[in-house]
Design a protein around this motif. Structure first.
Motif, PDB file in Angstrom:
ATOM      1  N   TRP A 166       7.207   5.990   6.437  1.00 20.31           N
ATOM      2  CA  TRP A 166       7.049   4.903   7.895  1.00 20.31           C
ATOM      3  C   TRP A 166       7.731   3.840   7.768  1.00 20.31           C
ATOM      4  CZ3 TRP A 166       5.467   5.105  12.732  1.00 20.31           C
ATOM      5  CH2 TRP A 166       5.119   3.841  13.161  1.00 20.31           C
ATOM      6  N   SER A 168       8.347   0.210  10.499  1.00 24.66           N
ATOM      7  CA  SER A 168       7.846  -0.114  11.881  1.00 24.66           C
ATOM      8  C   SER A 168       8.894   0.113  12.905  1.00 24.66           C
ATOM      9  CB  SER A 168       7.598  -1.676  11.966  1.00 24.66           C
ATOM     10  OG  SER A 168       8.455  -2.415  11.551  1.00 24.66           O
ATOM     11  N   HIS A 193       3.427   0.884   3.193  1.00 23.04           N
ATOM     12  CA  HIS A 193       1.992   0.747   3.246  1.00 23.04           C
ATOM     13  C   HIS A 193       1.672   0.003   4.351  1.00 23.04           C
ATOM     14  CE1 HIS A 193       2.630   0.623  -1.665  1.00 23.04           C
ATOM     15  NE2 HIS A 193       2.563   1.944  -0.940  1.00 23.04           N
ATOM     16  N   ASP A 194       0.388   0.012   4.908  1.00 27.09           N
ATOM     17  CA  ASP A 194      -0.398  -0.571   6.033  1.00 27.09           C
ATOM     18  C   ASP A 194      -0.609  -2.024   5.733  1.00 27.09           C
ATOM     19  OD1 ASP A 194      -1.727  -1.395   7.937  1.00 27.09           O
ATOM     20  OD2 ASP A 194      -3.283   0.098   8.074  1.00 27.09           O
ATOM     21  N   SER A 196      -2.016  -4.192   7.080  1.00 28.59           N
ATOM     22  CA  SER A 196      -3.505  -4.927   7.495  1.00 28.59           C
ATOM     23  C   SER A 196      -4.567  -4.443   6.427  1.00 28.59           C
ATOM     24  CB  SER A 196      -3.916  -3.932   8.845  1.00 28.59           C
ATOM     25  OG  SER A 196      -4.126  -2.693   8.760  1.00 28.59           O
ATOM     26  N   ARG A 204       2.739   5.724   3.649  1.00 24.96           N
ATOM     27  CA  ARG A 204       2.448   6.387   4.900  1.00 24.96           C
ATOM     28  C   ARG A 204       3.735   7.463   5.446  1.00 24.96           C
ATOM     29  NH1 ARG A 204       0.458   2.067   8.871  1.00 24.96           N
ATOM     30  NH2 ARG A 204       2.234   0.887   7.963  1.00 24.96           N
TER      31      ARG A 204
END
Length: 256
Positions: A166, A168, A193-194, A196, A204
């Motif tokens: 992933w 953005s 990685h996320d 948040s 991801r």
């Protein structure tokens, strides 16, 4: 592109049973759409054989897509079967079915003439499911018309894993899906990685296709261009996968 895409059905898979998995559990009233815990529950005993929890089964779901599949499960099956998982670009090219520039896989209207073209959510998500398409959850893999390439369920029903990490956003793509400048288009594993959750370093992958839970008032990701990030260790009741038979490499893998 010379390839064949195959969606996995519920009785054709062998993976280890997860101890628990996310199951969609609709609330009885409107909820804050920013809080996904209002409709997702971790259920012990939920897995591909028992998609709604330990007392459920896949009886009667033979032609439905397999669900509760984490990325490594899908990857392991593809390797075992001598196939591959598609990249995001390959998946999107196949989903468009030759209709480059159209909003949906079948044209520019979600329900042409009022006819559902995919298994998506009708009503106010997540508490009001009108099931106007005939299905409250998953549906048989050939319940809706194929796209221009003869592929079923590229949109709706269940999300599908791709091999791209992933990011953005991609580098700018060409105007047509057939001519994307880079494949895979994803970024690096360490960048997936996320943000948040800075203390949780779970990579991801990109999911494509949307699912039966995609609604006009919530995600609206029942479009070929839409994408979603999913942690590789996560399995849910609306995520499955599709294999690609890539000429040459897959043939060599099966022979090896």
């Amino acid at each position: 592109m010379e390839a064949t895409l195959v969606i996995l059905k519920a009785r054709s898979l062998r993976v280890a049973h997860a101890r628990r998995s996310l199951v969609f559990t609709p609330p009885k009233r409107p909820v804050d759409l920013r809080d996904w815990s209002q409709w997702w529950n971790f259920k012990f005993g939920a897995n591909w054989r028992r998609p709604y929890g330990p007392r459920s089964s896949i009886s009667g779901l033979d032609d439905h897509p397999v669900v509760h599949i984490a990325y490594r499960d899908a990857e392991a099956y593809a390797i075992w079967a001598g196939k591959d998982l598609p990249t995001e670009a390959e998946w999107e090219f196949a989903a468009r079915g030759g209709l480059d520039g159209a909003e949906f896989a079948w044209g520019d209207e979600l329900m042409p003439g009022g006819r559902p073209m995919a298994n998506t959510w009708q009503g106010a998500f997540p508490y009001e499911n009108l099931s106007s398409d005939g299905y409250a959850r998953t549906s048989p893999v050939m319940a809706f018309p194929p796209n221009g390439y003869g592929l079923h369920d590229m949109i709706g029903n269940v999300w599908e894993w791709t091999t791209d990490w992933w990011s953005s956003k991609h580098e700018p793509d060409a105007a047509k899906a057939c001519c994307v400048p880079q494949d895979p288009r994803g970024g690096r594993e360490q960048d997936s990685h996320d943000p948040s959750l800075p203390r949780i370093k779970i990579p991801r992958k990109v999911l494509k296709g949307g699912s039966h839970l995609c609604a006009p008032n919530y995600c609206r990701r029942y479009r070929p261009a839409a994408r979603h990030a999913e942690a590789v260790d996560t399995s849910t009741s609306h995520v499955g996968f599709r294999c690609i038979i890539r000429k040459g490499a897959s043939d060599e893998r099966r022979q090896g």
